[in-house]
Write an enzyme that holds these catalytic residues in place. Structure first.
Site, PDB file in Angstrom:
ATOM      1  N   TYR A 163       7.664  47.048  -1.088  1.00  0.00           N
ATOM      2  CA  TYR A 163       8.640  46.758  -2.144  1.00  0.00           C
ATOM      3  C   TYR A 163       9.198  48.059  -2.729  1.00  0.00           C
ATOM      4  CZ  TYR A 163      10.333  44.782  -6.602  1.00  0.00           C
ATOM      5  OH  TYR A 163      11.086  44.407  -7.693  1.00  0.00           O
ATOM      6  N   LYS A 167      13.100  49.300  -2.629  1.00  0.00           N
ATOM      7  CA  LYS A 167      13.835  49.515  -3.874  1.00  0.00           C
ATOM      8  C   LYS A 167      14.271  50.973  -4.023  1.00  0.00           C
ATOM      9  CE  LYS A 167      13.858  45.376  -5.716  1.00  0.00           C
ATOM     10  NZ  LYS A 167      15.122  44.603  -5.788  1.00  0.00           N
TER      11      LYS A 167
END
Length: 268
Positions: A163, A167
């Site tokens: 993640y 991002k």
């Protein structure tokens, strides 16, 4: 503030995406409400219309190869233009690096980085090229792209290598689009959320899943997070949406390539 503008918002059936859709519609935008599940999408569209706003539903999986072209075509058919693109759809699939599978890592790249890239690329004729044509005709029209990143993409986070990587990549994409499309009055910015109260940050003990993956944060860990935030609480979806709205509005016409931190002062 957004009268006569058209906005696409992915992941708009719930949480921050829904709050953003409602706020933009209340400010005059025609909103394309997109999510993977039809029921919440239809509910948001109906709520907007009941309040006198304009909205259309588009159901689909942002990670599908045909999604970007399809939603852009739908938007142009329904509304004739595109002024605002909000890349918000996403979920988490946590795990420690030494236990993380290729599938687990790739899934986060697909939804948080590759999907926004494809949408921005597909939007080029109606944002970059439209802006170029406006300039040639002596007209100045600002168009906005807002990518939803995370504090994890800035600082990293234990258990979220996939993640956080996605991002962080999204921030790099944001800054590059700002440089490439800025000359055509397309502003591309990102928001980096901290702990926002959504189903992704609710107590993991509730047992909710997305794509068969358990989501949420263990209650004990969530409590520790809250105590480390100077404001001692998570943010509301409305507070998160306000940042997206600012970067989508005329208030931010000279803000480009920026990462707006919305986290109550929490960085680590």
């Amino acid at each position: 503030m957004l009268t006569d503008q058209v906005a696409i918002i992915t992941g708009a059936g719930r949480g921050v995406g829904k709050a953003t859709a409602l706020q933009m519609a209340a400010n005059g935008a025609c909103v394309i409400v997109s999510d993977k599940d039809p029921e919440p999408v239809d509910e948001v569209v109906q709520e907007i219309r009941n309040q006198g706003g304009s909205a259309y539903a588009f159901v689909g999986d942002v990670t599908a190869k045909e999604f970007a072209e399809s939603i852009i075509d739908f938007t142009i058919q329904q509304c004739g233009q595109l002024d605002i693109l909000v890349n918000n759809a996403g979920y988490t699939w946590d795990g420690m690096i030494h236990k993380m599978s290729d599938e687990q890592f790739q899934a986060m790249l697909d939804i948080h980085l590759i999907a926004p890239f494809r949408l921005i690329r597909a939007a080029a004729p109606y944002m970059r090229e439209a802006g170029k044509k406006d300039i040639e005709n002596g007209k100045t029209t600002y168009r906005k792209i807002v990518n939803v990143s995370s504090v994890a993409g800035v600082m990293g986070n234990v258990g979220q290598a996939n993640y956080a990587s996605a991002k962080a990549g999204l921030i790099g994409l944001t800054k590059t689009v700002a440089r490439e499309w800025g000359p055509f009055n397309v502003n591309c910015n990102a928001v980096a959320f901290g702990l926002i109260d959504t189903r992704l940050t609710q107590a993991k003990e509730k047992g909710e899943t997305v794509n068969g993956v358990s989501i949420g944060i263990p209650e004990k860990v969530r409590s520790m997070f809250e105590q480390s935030i100077p404001q001692k609480r998570g943010g509301t979806v409305e507070e998160a949406a306000a940042g997206i709205f600012y970067l989508s509005s005329p208030l931010s016409n000279y803000v480009n390539g920026h990462v707006l931190h919305i986290n109550g002062g929490w960085y680590t």
